[in-house]
Design an enzyme around this catalytic site. Structure first.
Site, PDB file in Angstrom:
ATOM      1  CB  VAL A  11      -0.959   0.002   1.221  1.00 19.33           C
ATOM      2  CG1 VAL A  11      -1.678   1.342   1.349  1.00 19.33           C
ATOM      3  CG2 VAL A  11      -1.960  -1.136   1.097  1.00 19.33           C
ATOM      4  CD  GLN A  80      -7.107 -11.734  11.210  1.00 21.07           C
ATOM      5  OE1 GLN A  80      -7.424 -11.129  10.207  1.00 21.07           O
ATOM      6  NE2 GLN A  80      -7.978 -12.063  12.137  1.00 21.07           N
ATOM      7  CB  VAL A 120      -8.714   3.009   7.484  1.00 16.19           C
ATOM      8  CG1 VAL A 120     -10.130   3.226   6.995  1.00 16.19           C
ATOM      9  CG2 VAL A 120      -7.883   4.275   7.334  1.00 16.19           C
ATOM     10  CG  ASP A 121     -13.394   4.154   9.569  1.00 13.58           C
ATOM     11  OD1 ASP A 121     -13.451   5.263   9.027  1.00 13.58           O
ATOM     12  OD2 ASP A 121     -13.721   3.094   8.993  1.00 13.58           O
ATOM     13  CG  HIS A 173     -12.516   1.206   4.349  1.00 10.66           C
ATOM     14  ND1 HIS A 173     -12.947   1.152   3.055  1.00 10.66           N
ATOM     15  CD2 HIS A 173     -11.380   0.473   4.382  1.00 10.66           C
ATOM     16  CE1 HIS A 173     -12.112   0.423   2.334  1.00 10.66           C
ATOM     17  NE2 HIS A 173     -11.152  -0.001   3.128  1.00 10.66           N
ATOM     18  CB  THR A 228      -6.847  -4.046  -2.409  1.00  4.25           C
ATOM     19  OG1 THR A 228      -6.861  -3.169  -1.291  1.00  4.25           O
ATOM     20  CG2 THR A 228      -7.797  -5.191  -2.157  1.00  4.25           C
TER      21      THR A 228
HETATM   22  P1  ADP Z   1       0.121  -3.717   3.023  1.00  6.01           P
HETATM   23  O1  ADP Z   1      -0.361  -4.655   1.956  1.00  6.01           O
HETATM   24  O2  ADP Z   1      -0.953  -3.251   3.956  1.00  6.01           O
HETATM   25  O3  ADP Z   1       0.942  -2.598   2.503  1.00  6.01           O
HETATM   26  P2  ADP Z   1       2.587  -4.990   3.893  1.00  6.01           P
HETATM   27  O4  ADP Z   1       2.764  -6.129   4.812  1.00  6.01           O
HETATM   28  O5  ADP Z   1       2.985  -5.121   2.464  1.00  6.01           O
HETATM   29  O6  ADP Z   1       1.052  -4.614   4.003  1.00  6.01           O
HETATM   30  O7  ADP Z   1       3.337  -3.713   4.485  1.00  6.01           O
HETATM   31  C1  ADP Z   1       3.344  -3.363   5.825  1.00  6.01           C
HETATM   32  C2  ADP Z   1       4.668  -2.676   6.118  1.00  6.01           C
HETATM   33  O8  ADP Z   1       4.631  -2.169   7.462  1.00  6.01           O
HETATM   34  C3  ADP Z   1       5.875  -3.592   6.009  1.00  6.01           C
HETATM   35  O9  ADP Z   1       6.829  -3.026   5.137  1.00  6.01           O
HETATM   36  C4  ADP Z   1       6.395  -3.678   7.446  1.00  6.01           C
HETATM   37  O10 ADP Z   1       7.804  -3.803   7.529  1.00  6.01           O
HETATM   38  C5  ADP Z   1       5.922  -2.342   8.013  1.00  6.01           C
HETATM   39  N1  ADP Z   1       5.865  -2.339   9.476  1.00  6.01           N
HETATM   40  C6  ADP Z   1       5.355  -3.296  10.304  1.00  6.01           C
HETATM   41  N2  ADP Z   1       5.510  -2.945  11.589  1.00  6.01           N
HETATM   42  C7  ADP Z   1       6.142  -1.740  11.597  1.00  6.01           C
HETATM   43  C8  ADP Z   1       6.576  -0.857  12.628  1.00  6.01           C
HETATM   44  N3  ADP Z   1       6.401  -1.143  13.916  1.00  6.01           N
HETATM   45  N4  ADP Z   1       7.183   0.287  12.250  1.00  6.01           N
HETATM   46  C9  ADP Z   1       7.360   0.603  10.954  1.00  6.01           C
HETATM   47  N5  ADP Z   1       6.971  -0.194   9.949  1.00  6.01           N
HETATM   48  C10 ADP Z   1       6.370  -1.351  10.255  1.00  6.01           C
END
Ligand code: ADP
Length: 311
Positions: A11, A80, A120-121, A173, A228
């Site tokens: 995202v 999850q 998100v909300d 949402h 998505t």
């Molecule tokens: P999405 O499809 O929602 O983008 P992802 O798993 O691809 O989900 O991305 C989530 C991102 O959030 C990953 O790059 C992960 O490293 C990052 N993330 C998870 N925990 C933390 C945190 N505590 N601080 C900063 N980034 C984080």
């Protein structure tokens, strides 16, 4: 125009890619727990810079780089685990947000938080609580993407340019979102009038099907491609443009209600004026009683979820 993006997953990077292609900001800093990933993403985008017609400064950084940012966009989150409840996940993501928002505030950041992490909300409300910022400077993507999907589908159904369709998806949402069709217009003509005057060509039951299609779109995309991200990244980009352009555009973002629609404290998807200061104002629509009930039920669902977590 500086954006600090926390969370360089699918995202976050779809947002970054759209920001670059639409030349929306001058400086973009990428922050992630996984520093290597943020570095790799910055390199990849920088190598595309020459083809973009923009001279955006893009780099992987630290929370201290948020100090002079105008927007901190949060797309960070954890997925999850098998067997984990929605509530456990929510609590874990609350801790992720604590580890993000605290150092952003410590940096001296004084701009606008834009939240995209689901639910998100709730995550937007948590960001507001953790930051202590005025509510107008904390917003979530809310039903902005759902609204774009709705307009696309209504444009298709009425064989009209989606840009001439004015209609909103409101509420959470998620599962309790709804479309107040009393407020839906094709140009300046109410869609309900178009249906009733159409001798059965356009039917209310079809409108219900369209609402259902919007509500289940994310499930269908996840089923087909696991996640998505392009659509939500582009919705974030649209909101960012409304902020930097001081547009006063009306977008359905997740914003805090303060008595509007008979609800308070919850952050929920409602049409709002967005400008350089964030959410300038919630636009209060004259919903029918049954539509108002749906919005209030959606707010109650959100309040109940929020009450179950420790922030
Ligand atoms: P999405 O499809 O929602 O983008 P992802 O798993 O691809 O989900 O991305 C989530 C991102 O959030 C990953 O790059 C992960 O490293 C990052 N993330 C998870 N925990 C933390 C945190 N505590 N601080 C900063 N980034 C984080």
């Amino acid at each position: 125009r500086k954006v600090a993006l926390v969370g360089t997953g699918m995202v976050g990077m779809s947002y970054a890619y759209a920001l670059l292609n639409q030349a929306v900001c001058d400086e973009l800093v990428l922050i992630d727990l996984d520093k290597k990933r943020a570095m790799g993403e910055a390199m990849d985008l920088n190598h595309g810079l020459a083809f973009s017609g923009s001279n955006m400064k893009i780099y992987a950084g630290e929370y201290r780089d948020c100090a002079d940012a105008d927007i901190v966009a949060i797309c960070a989150g954890v997925a999850q685990k098998p067997g984990e409840t929605r509530l456990d996940l929510l609590q874990r993501n609350t801790e992720v947000f604590r580890s993000v928002v605290d150092p952003v505030i410590e940096s001296g950041f004084g701009g606008i938080f834009l939240v995209a992490t689901n639910p998100v909300d709730i995550m937007t409300r948590i960001t507001h609580k953790l930051s202590g910022f005025p509510a107008g400077r904390v917003l979530g993507t809310g039903t902005a993407l759902d609204t774009a999907r709705l307009r696309y589908l209504l444009g298709d159904y009425f064989e009209a340019d989606a840009r001439n369709v004015h209609a909103y998806v409101m509420g959470e949402h998620g599962d309790t979102e709804f479309v107040p069709y009393s407020q839906a217009m094709l140009a300046t003509k109410p869609i309900l009038d178009i249906c009733s005057e159409s001798s059965g060509r356009y039917k209310l039951s079809d409108l219900d099907d369209i609402t259902e299609e919007v509500r289940t779109a994310a499930y269908k995309i996840i089923d087909a491609k696991r996640a998505t991200y392009y659509g939500i990244g582009m919705a974030m980009t649209r909101i960012t443009k409304a902020i930097f352009g001081n547009e006063n555009s009306v977008l359905t973002v997740s914003a805090r209600l303060n008595g509007q629609y008979g609800a308070s404290d919850v952050f929920v998807g409602v049409p709002c004026f967005i400008n350089r200061g964030g959410v300038k104002k919630v636009l209060t629509l004259n919903l029918l009683p049954e539509e108002l009930e749906k919005l209030q039920a959606s707010c109650q669902t959100l309040q109940q979820s929020y009450d179950q977590i420790k922030v």
